[in-house]
Design a protein around this motif. Sequence first.
Motif, PDB file in Angstrom:
ATOM      1  N   ALA A 123     -11.589 -30.373 -33.964  1.00 26.53           N
ATOM      2  CA  ALA A 123     -11.370 -31.210 -35.147  1.00 26.53           C
ATOM      3  C   ALA A 123     -12.595 -31.229 -36.046  1.00 26.53           C
ATOM      4  CB  ALA A 123     -11.002 -32.632 -34.723  1.00 26.53           C
ATOM      5  N   ILE A 124     -13.786 -31.389 -35.471  1.00 29.49           N
ATOM      6  CA  ILE A 124     -14.977 -31.451 -36.310  1.00 29.49           C
ATOM      7  C   ILE A 124     -15.271 -30.083 -36.924  1.00 29.49           C
ATOM      8  CG2 ILE A 124     -16.618 -31.018 -34.434  1.00 29.49           C
ATOM      9  CD1 ILE A 124     -18.581 -32.823 -35.875  1.00 29.49           C
ATOM     10  N   ARG A 125     -14.980 -29.001 -36.225  1.00 29.61           N
ATOM     11  CA  ARG A 125     -15.192 -27.669 -36.802  1.00 29.61           C
ATOM     12  C   ARG A 125     -14.270 -27.452 -37.998  1.00 29.61           C
ATOM     13  NH1 ARG A 125     -14.998 -25.101 -30.803  1.00 29.61           N
ATOM     14  NH2 ARG A 125     -17.066 -25.815 -30.112  1.00 29.61           N
ATOM     15  N   SER A 126     -13.021 -27.874 -37.845  1.00 29.70           N
ATOM     16  CA  SER A 126     -12.076 -27.734 -38.948  1.00 29.70           C
ATOM     17  C   SER A 126     -12.503 -28.574 -40.153  1.00 29.70           C
ATOM     18  CB  SER A 126     -10.687 -28.166 -38.478  1.00 29.70           C
ATOM     19  OG  SER A 126      -9.775 -28.182 -39.554  1.00 29.70           O
ATOM     20  N   ALA A 127     -12.910 -29.823 -39.901  1.00 31.17           N
ATOM     21  CA  ALA A 127     -13.339 -30.701 -40.989  1.00 31.17           C
ATOM     22  C   ALA A 127     -14.589 -30.157 -41.669  1.00 31.17           C
ATOM     23  CB  ALA A 127     -13.600 -32.107 -40.452  1.00 31.17           C
ATOM     24  N   ALA A 128     -15.537 -29.647 -40.890  1.00 20.09           N
ATOM     25  CA  ALA A 128     -16.779 -29.111 -41.462  1.00 20.09           C
ATOM     26  C   ALA A 128     -16.495 -27.912 -42.354  1.00 20.09           C
ATOM     27  CB  ALA A 128     -17.749 -28.739 -40.346  1.00 20.09           C
ATOM     28  N   ARG A 129     -15.619 -27.022 -41.909  1.00 17.37           N
ATOM     29  CA  ARG A 129     -15.277 -25.857 -42.735  1.00 17.37           C
ATOM     30  C   ARG A 129     -14.639 -26.300 -44.044  1.00 17.37           C
ATOM     31  NH1 ARG A 129     -13.796 -23.564 -37.670  1.00 17.37           N
ATOM     32  NH2 ARG A 129     -11.641 -24.225 -37.980  1.00 17.37           N
ATOM     33  N   SER A 130     -13.753 -27.281 -43.963  1.00 16.34           N
ATOM     34  CA  SER A 130     -13.062 -27.758 -45.158  1.00 16.34           C
ATOM     35  C   SER A 130     -14.023 -28.416 -46.148  1.00 16.34           C
ATOM     36  CB  SER A 130     -11.967 -28.755 -44.760  1.00 16.34           C
ATOM     37  OG  SER A 130     -11.371 -29.339 -45.885  1.00 16.34           O
ATOM     38  N   VAL A 131     -14.916 -29.269 -45.642  1.00 18.63           N
ATOM     39  CA  VAL A 131     -15.821 -30.017 -46.515  1.00 18.63           C
ATOM     40  C   VAL A 131     -16.905 -29.118 -47.099  1.00 18.63           C
ATOM     41  CG1 VAL A 131     -17.543 -31.862 -46.587  1.00 18.63           C
ATOM     42  CG2 VAL A 131     -15.387 -32.220 -45.371  1.00 18.63           C
ATOM     43  N   VAL A 132     -17.564 -28.354 -46.261  1.00 22.42           N
ATOM     44  CA  VAL A 132     -18.675 -27.521 -46.727  1.00 22.42           C
ATOM     45  C   VAL A 132     -18.192 -26.495 -47.745  1.00 22.42           C
ATOM     46  CG1 VAL A 132     -20.418 -25.833 -46.012  1.00 22.42           C
ATOM     47  CG2 VAL A 132     -20.036 -27.888 -44.650  1.00 22.42           C
ATOM     48  N   GLY A 133     -16.944 -26.048 -47.607  1.00 17.88           N
ATOM     49  CA  GLY A 133     -16.402 -25.071 -48.538  1.00 17.88           C
ATOM     50  C   GLY A 133     -16.271 -25.570 -49.962  1.00 17.88           C
ATOM     51  N   ARG A 134     -16.475 -26.869 -50.189  1.00 18.64           N
ATOM     52  CA  ARG A 134     -16.392 -27.438 -51.534  1.00 18.64           C
ATOM     53  C   ARG A 134     -17.752 -27.487 -52.228  1.00 18.64           C
ATOM     54  NH1 ARG A 134     -13.723 -32.767 -49.032  1.00 18.64           N
ATOM     55  NH2 ARG A 134     -11.932 -31.815 -47.985  1.00 18.64           N
ATOM     56  N   TYR A 135     -18.815 -27.189 -51.517  1.00 14.88           N
ATOM     57  CA  TYR A 135     -20.153 -27.389 -52.059  1.00 14.88           C
ATOM     58  C   TYR A 135     -20.953 -26.083 -52.097  1.00 14.88           C
ATOM     59  CZ  TYR A 135     -19.280 -32.373 -51.513  1.00 14.88           C
ATOM     60  OH  TYR A 135     -18.752 -33.640 -51.606  1.00 14.88           O
ATOM     61  N   THR A 136     -21.950 -26.079 -52.985  1.00 16.55           N
ATOM     62  CA  THR A 136     -22.865 -24.941 -53.089  1.00 16.55           C
ATOM     63  C   THR A 136     -23.997 -25.117 -52.069  1.00 16.55           C
ATOM     64  OG1 THR A 136     -24.291 -26.032 -54.708  1.00 16.55           O
ATOM     65  CG2 THR A 136     -22.389 -24.781 -55.560  1.00 16.55           C
ATOM     66  N   PRO A 137     -24.721 -24.043 -51.748  1.00 17.18           N
ATOM     67  CA  PRO A 137     -25.863 -24.181 -50.834  1.00 17.18           C
ATOM     68  C   PRO A 137     -26.898 -25.186 -51.318  1.00 17.18           C
ATOM     69  CG  PRO A 137     -25.289 -21.878 -51.101  1.00 17.18           C
ATOM     70  CD  PRO A 137     -24.456 -22.629 -52.086  1.00 17.18           C
ATOM     71  N   GLU A 138     -27.122 -25.221 -52.628  1.00 18.06           N
ATOM     72  CA  GLU A 138     -28.116 -26.155 -53.174  1.00 18.06           C
ATOM     73  C   GLU A 138     -27.714 -27.604 -52.912  1.00 18.06           C
ATOM     74  OE1 GLU A 138     -30.161 -27.289 -57.461  1.00 18.06           O
ATOM     75  OE2 GLU A 138     -28.998 -25.440 -57.253  1.00 18.06           O
ATOM     76  N   GLN A 139     -26.426 -27.907 -53.068  1.00 16.51           N
ATOM     77  CA  GLN A 139     -25.953 -29.266 -52.804  1.00 16.51           C
ATOM     78  C   GLN A 139     -26.072 -29.608 -51.323  1.00 16.51           C
ATOM     79  OE1 GLN A 139     -22.068 -28.637 -54.548  1.00 16.51           O
ATOM     80  NE2 GLN A 139     -22.555 -29.986 -56.281  1.00 16.51           N
ATOM     81  N   LEU A 140     -25.794 -28.634 -50.467  1.00 11.11           N
ATOM     82  CA  LEU A 140     -25.902 -28.849 -49.030  1.00 11.11           C
ATOM     83  C   LEU A 140     -27.346 -29.110 -48.626  1.00 11.11           C
ATOM     84  CD1 LEU A 140     -23.584 -25.958 -47.834  1.00 11.11           C
ATOM     85  CD2 LEU A 140     -23.098 -28.375 -47.614  1.00 11.11           C
ATOM     86  N   TYR A 141     -28.257 -28.432 -49.293  1.00  7.50           N
ATOM     87  CA  TYR A 141     -29.667 -28.494 -48.918  1.00  7.50           C
ATOM     88  C   TYR A 141     -30.349 -29.767 -49.423  1.00  7.50           C
ATOM     89  CZ  TYR A 141     -34.487 -26.925 -48.223  1.00  7.50           C
ATOM     90  OH  TYR A 141     -35.790 -26.812 -47.825  1.00  7.50           O
ATOM     91  N   SER A 142     -29.859 -30.310 -50.508  1.00  8.58           N
ATOM     92  CA  SER A 142     -30.603 -31.415 -51.113  1.00  8.58           C
ATOM     93  C   SER A 142     -29.740 -32.641 -51.379  1.00  8.58           C
ATOM     94  CB  SER A 142     -31.267 -30.943 -52.405  1.00  8.58           C
ATOM     95  OG  SER A 142     -30.291 -30.393 -53.287  1.00  8.58           O
ATOM     96  N   SER A 143     -29.151 -32.710 -52.541  1.00 15.01           N
ATOM     97  CA  SER A 143     -28.623 -33.970 -53.054  1.00 15.01           C
ATOM     98  C   SER A 143     -27.350 -34.469 -52.379  1.00 15.01           C
ATOM     99  CB  SER A 143     -28.376 -33.844 -54.561  1.00 15.01           C
ATOM    100  OG  SER A 143     -27.444 -32.807 -54.815  1.00 15.01           O
ATOM    101  N   LYS A 144     -26.543 -33.589 -51.845  1.00 18.77           N
ATOM    102  CA  LYS A 144     -25.219 -33.996 -51.373  1.00 18.77           C
ATOM    103  C   LYS A 144     -25.105 -34.106 -49.855  1.00 18.77           C
ATOM    104  CE  LYS A 144     -23.133 -34.169 -55.398  1.00 18.77           C
ATOM    105  NZ  LYS A 144     -22.560 -35.409 -55.919  1.00 18.77           N
ATOM    106  N   ARG A 145     -26.229 -34.027 -49.133  1.00 20.71           N
ATOM    107  CA  ARG A 145     -26.116 -34.001 -47.671  1.00 20.71           C
ATOM    108  C   ARG A 145     -25.456 -35.259 -47.118  1.00 20.71           C
ATOM    109  NH1 ARG A 145     -30.875 -32.190 -43.560  1.00 20.71           N
ATOM    110  NH2 ARG A 145     -30.807 -30.431 -44.974  1.00 20.71           N
ATOM    111  N   ASP A 146     -25.860 -36.428 -47.604  1.00 25.68           N
ATOM    112  CA  ASP A 146     -25.271 -37.675 -47.102  1.00 25.68           C
ATOM    113  C   ASP A 146     -23.786 -37.752 -47.410  1.00 25.68           C
ATOM    114  OD1 ASP A 146     -27.712 -38.438 -46.143  1.00 25.68           O
ATOM    115  OD2 ASP A 146     -28.204 -39.741 -47.835  1.00 25.68           O
ATOM    116  N   ALA A 147     -23.404 -37.327 -48.615  1.00 23.11           N
ATOM    117  CA  ALA A 147     -21.986 -37.348 -48.989  1.00 23.11           C
ATOM    118  C   ALA A 147     -21.186 -36.389 -48.120  1.00 23.11           C
ATOM    119  CB  ALA A 147     -21.835 -36.977 -50.463  1.00 23.11           C
ATOM    120  N   ILE A 148     -21.744 -35.218 -47.838  1.00 22.93           N
ATOM    121  CA  ILE A 148     -21.066 -34.225 -47.003  1.00 22.93           C
ATOM    122  C   ILE A 148     -20.887 -34.763 -45.590  1.00 22.93           C
ATOM    123  CG2 ILE A 148     -21.375 -31.949 -45.934  1.00 22.93           C
ATOM    124  CD1 ILE A 148     -22.793 -31.171 -48.618  1.00 22.93           C
TER     125      ILE A 148
END
Length: 271
Positions: A123-148
């Motif tokens: 379940a968490i693998r499926s959710a992670a793939r779905s959520v991360v696929g909406r964001y750019t690497p820059e967002q993942l690395y900095s500003s959007k980590r808490d939201a993700i």
Amino acid sequence: MEKLPKIGLPILIGVVLLIIVLAKSAVTLDSGHAGVLYETLSGGVDPEKAPLGPGFHVIAPWNRVIDYETRQQEVAEKMAVLSSNGLDIKLDASILYQPEVKSLGKLHNQKGEDYLSRVLQPAIRSAARSVVGRYTPEQLYSSKRDAIQEEIFEETKKLVEPQFIQLNDILIRDVTLPSTIKEAIERKLKQEQESLEYEFRLESARKEAEKVIIEAKGKAESNRILSASLTDKILQDKGIEATVKLSESPNSKTIIIGSGDSGLPIILGNQ
């Protein structure tokens, strides 16, 4: 054995059998654990029956108890996912969970003791793939980590709660990007920070210049008003007031009335 009374042997055998039965029938559950009773002669686990709590229990020797830990547990999960632009991202996460105690019978019948690998991790693998696929690497690395992190938690929760698992939290400990992408992002963030600092200095200088201009305008307006108010009549009156005060002074002096500019007195003296 021959010396034992005839009635003593059956009693001894009965006691031994009773001890064996009790040993097989006695179950002790630790704190933070609960037990699902498997009734061999009744078709297995009754999902509607309440689980056994911590402590000592005696059950029929042909039944058994499946022990479940009911305290919050943690499992580390490393996942490889794709960003919105198709780059490989690695997430290092911690999952905090526990089974729903009141639904242990249903959990056991439908998912079994290995519910972690059957339900929670997929379940968490499926959710992670779905959520991360909406964001750019820059967002993942900095500003959007808490939201993700929050979005992964909410999507995983929707998947596991109907399956009798209580999800308490998901913590994203680390996000690993390809080194070239990480370096490019860090350079960009540094440039943006320098640009913000420069804009701040410019804005501070602009505000200081505006302050000086406003003060200068105020001073000029004050002088203009003062100059406009100083008529000859006012100056004469002020001069007369000053002459009167000087005349009352003990210092020796000579005052020539009406001999100065605009008819003001001329004051001659040592002081």
